[in-house]
Design a protein around this motif. Structure first.
Motif, PDB file in Angstrom:
ATOM      1  N   GLY A 236     -39.517  26.974  14.779  1.00  0.00           N
ATOM      2  CA  GLY A 236     -40.110  27.605  13.365  1.00  0.00           C
ATOM      3  C   GLY A 236     -39.131  27.419  12.334  1.00  0.00           C
ATOM      4  O   GLY A 236     -39.179  27.688  11.128  1.00  0.00           O
TER       5      GLY A 236
ATOM      6  N   ALA B 106     -43.201  30.403  23.585  1.00  0.00           N
ATOM      7  CA  ALA B 106     -43.423  31.766  23.208  1.00  0.00           C
ATOM      8  C   ALA B 106     -42.580  32.603  24.300  1.00  0.00           C
ATOM      9  O   ALA B 106     -42.540  32.269  25.432  1.00  0.00           O
ATOM     10  CB  ALA B 106     -44.864  32.355  23.263  1.00  0.00           C
TER      11      ALA B 106
ATOM     12  N   ALA C 289     -48.551  38.411  20.335  1.00  0.00           N
ATOM     13  CA  ALA C 289     -48.035  38.033  19.149  1.00  0.00           C
ATOM     14  C   ALA C 289     -46.715  36.872  19.270  1.00  0.00           C
ATOM     15  O   ALA C 289     -46.805  36.049  18.259  1.00  0.00           O
ATOM     16  CB  ALA C 289     -47.018  39.362  18.528  1.00  0.00           C
TER      17      ALA C 289
ATOM     18  N   GLU D 140     -48.963  33.523  19.278  1.00  0.00           N
ATOM     19  CA  GLU D 140     -49.477  33.286  18.100  1.00  0.00           C
ATOM     20  C   GLU D 140     -48.335  32.862  16.900  1.00  0.00           C
ATOM     21  O   GLU D 140     -48.589  31.874  16.111  1.00  0.00           O
ATOM     22  CB  GLU D 140     -50.092  34.661  17.404  1.00  0.00           C
ATOM     23  CG  GLU D 140     -51.262  35.108  17.806  1.00  0.00           C
ATOM     24  CD  GLU D 140     -51.808  36.624  17.298  1.00  0.00           C
ATOM     25  OE1 GLU D 140     -51.196  37.200  16.650  1.00  0.00           O
ATOM     26  OE2 GLU D 140     -52.938  36.945  18.032  1.00  0.00           O
ATOM     27  N   GLU D 141     -47.073  33.490  17.119  1.00  0.00           N
ATOM     28  CA  GLU D 141     -45.931  33.034  16.335  1.00  0.00           C
ATOM     29  C   GLU D 141     -45.816  31.287  16.759  1.00  0.00           C
ATOM     30  O   GLU D 141     -45.740  30.532  16.043  1.00  0.00           O
ATOM     31  CB  GLU D 141     -44.814  34.060  16.671  1.00  0.00           C
ATOM     32  CG  GLU D 141     -43.458  33.341  15.680  1.00  0.00           C
ATOM     33  CD  GLU D 141     -42.408  34.105  16.055  1.00  0.00           C
ATOM     34  OE1 GLU D 141     -41.250  33.722  15.387  1.00  0.00           O
ATOM     35  OE2 GLU D 141     -42.412  35.206  17.012  1.00  0.00           O
TER      36      GLU D 141
ATOM     37  N   ASN E 172     -45.999  28.037  14.392  1.00  0.00           N
ATOM     38  CA  ASN E 172     -44.638  27.076  14.269  1.00  0.00           C
ATOM     39  C   ASN E 172     -45.037  25.838  14.796  1.00  0.00           C
ATOM     40  O   ASN E 172     -44.629  24.895  14.096  1.00  0.00           O
ATOM     41  CB  ASN E 172     -43.523  27.640  15.343  1.00  0.00           C
ATOM     42  CG  ASN E 172     -42.770  28.939  14.878  1.00  0.00           C
ATOM     43  OD1 ASN E 172     -43.175  29.357  13.696  1.00  0.00           O
ATOM     44  ND2 ASN E 172     -42.279  29.561  15.840  1.00  0.00           N
TER      45      ASN E 172
END
Length: 141
Positions: A11, A38, A59, A62-63, A67
């Motif tokens: 990201g 992740a 989380a 999800e991140e 990205n």
């Protein structure tokens, strides 16, 4: 030119520069695999709250998905993309996916750009370089 390119992303702005390079060297009809790794936390002591660990891992996934989607949005619709999100240790996952997908090239951000960081290879990039026999292109800016 390369037929199958792996683009791991965290990201960061530097990882977005991988897109420009990939487009330039991708064969017509080739495939780009965008990979988000992740972090994963294990609840391995009595002091870890399993619900909190589960929520944190969710989380992280999800991140990583965000990205990958962000990087995918930088490509034209004509580009053949495959998107993957896997939990684990970044360098190990990158190497494993490169082997499993039989990629021709891994394009990865080398390191940060501030002060002395721009002169050193980051930990993940270094481990990928040392751990794979695939060609690797390091992006410095």
């Amino acid at each position: 030119m390369f037929d199958k390119i792996l683009l791991p992303t965290d990201g960061s702005e530097i990882s977005k520069n991988e897109v420009e390079r990939a487009i330039k060297i991708l064969d017509d009809g080739g495939e780009i695999i965008i990979l988000g790794v992740a972090s994963k936390i294990e609840a391995n002591t009595p002091f870890h709250n399993k619900k909190n660990v589960k929520n944190m891992n969710k989380a992280f996934i999800e991140e990583a998905n965000a990205n990958v989607e962000s990087m995918a949005s930088l490509f034209d619709e004509e580009v053949n993309l495959k998107k993957l999100v896997i939990a684990g240790i970044p360098s190990e996952i990158i190497i494993d996916v490169a082997e499993e997908e039989d990629v021709d090239l891994i394009i990865i951000a080398a390191s940060g750009t501030s002060s002395m960081k721009k002169y050193f290879i980051g930990r993940v990039a270094e481990r990928v370089l040392k751990g794979t026999e695939r060609d690797v292109l390091l992006i410095h800016k």
